[in-house]
Design a protein around this motif. Structure first.
Motif, PDB file in Angstrom:
ATOM      1  N   THR A  79       1.086  -1.609  -0.394  1.00 12.77           N
ATOM      2  CA  THR A  79       0.373   0.311  -0.085  1.00 12.77           C
ATOM      3  C   THR A  79       0.809   1.345   0.691  1.00 12.77           C
ATOM      4  OG1 THR A  79      -1.793  -1.378   1.198  1.00 12.77           O
ATOM      5  CG2 THR A  79      -1.289   1.461   0.987  1.00 12.77           C
ATOM      6  N   ASN A  80       1.669   1.109   0.833  1.00 10.01           N
ATOM      7  CA  ASN A  80       2.693   2.548   0.707  1.00 10.01           C
ATOM      8  C   ASN A  80       3.496   2.470  -0.701  1.00 10.01           C
ATOM      9  OD1 ASN A  80       1.984   2.467   3.792  1.00 10.01           O
ATOM     10  ND2 ASN A  80       4.319   1.981   3.957  1.00 10.01           N
ATOM     11  N   GLN A  83       1.117   3.883  -2.858  1.00 14.52           N
ATOM     12  CA  GLN A  83       0.711   5.501  -2.749  1.00 14.52           C
ATOM     13  C   GLN A  83       2.019   6.549  -3.428  1.00 14.52           C
ATOM     14  OE1 GLN A  83       0.141   5.222   1.104  1.00 14.52           O
ATOM     15  NE2 GLN A  83      -2.214   5.375   1.475  1.00 14.52           N
ATOM     16  N   LYS A  87       2.516   9.133  -6.332  1.00 14.56           N
ATOM     17  CA  LYS A  87       2.330  10.466  -5.822  1.00 14.56           C
ATOM     18  C   LYS A  87       3.553  10.845  -6.836  1.00 14.56           C
ATOM     19  CE  LYS A  87       1.964  10.601  -0.863  1.00 14.56           C
ATOM     20  NZ  LYS A  87       2.940  10.399   0.469  1.00 14.56           N
TER      21      LYS A  87
END
Length: 90
Positions: A79-80, A83, A87
């Motif tokens: 998930t990180n 993300q 970005k």
């Protein structure tokens, strides 16, 4: 094998909060896994299944890690990464 330890407890400014000195110096808190261990568990899970990652953790490090913990750690890291990728695109 028996392991005796001495734990130094620090009082926090916040009410009802104490912190063990080991927790501060190691970056590991109760019921958590260190970042280096999380990376290794995530690598094991990415190579095969979560179940096989449990076997590899036992084989390489001699530790028992629940399959649910390996799954949660791996999903959190994924998930990180997603993300961070989003970005970068923006």
């Amino acid at each position: 094998m028996k392991l005796d330890t001495t734990v130094f407890i620090l009082r926090s400014v916040k009410p009802n909060r104490t912190i063990a000195a080991f927790e501060l110096s190691s970056g590991v808190s109760c019921n958590s896994y260190s970042e280096p261990l999380q990376r290794r568990l995530t690598d094991f899970a990415a190579d095969n299944s979560f179940g096989n990652a449990v076997k590899k953790a036992k084989e390489h490090y001699g530790i028992d890690v629940p399959v649910s913990s390996i799954r949660n750690i791996t999903i959190s890291h994924a998930t990180n990464m997603l993300q961070d990728s989003i970005k970068e695109i923006k």
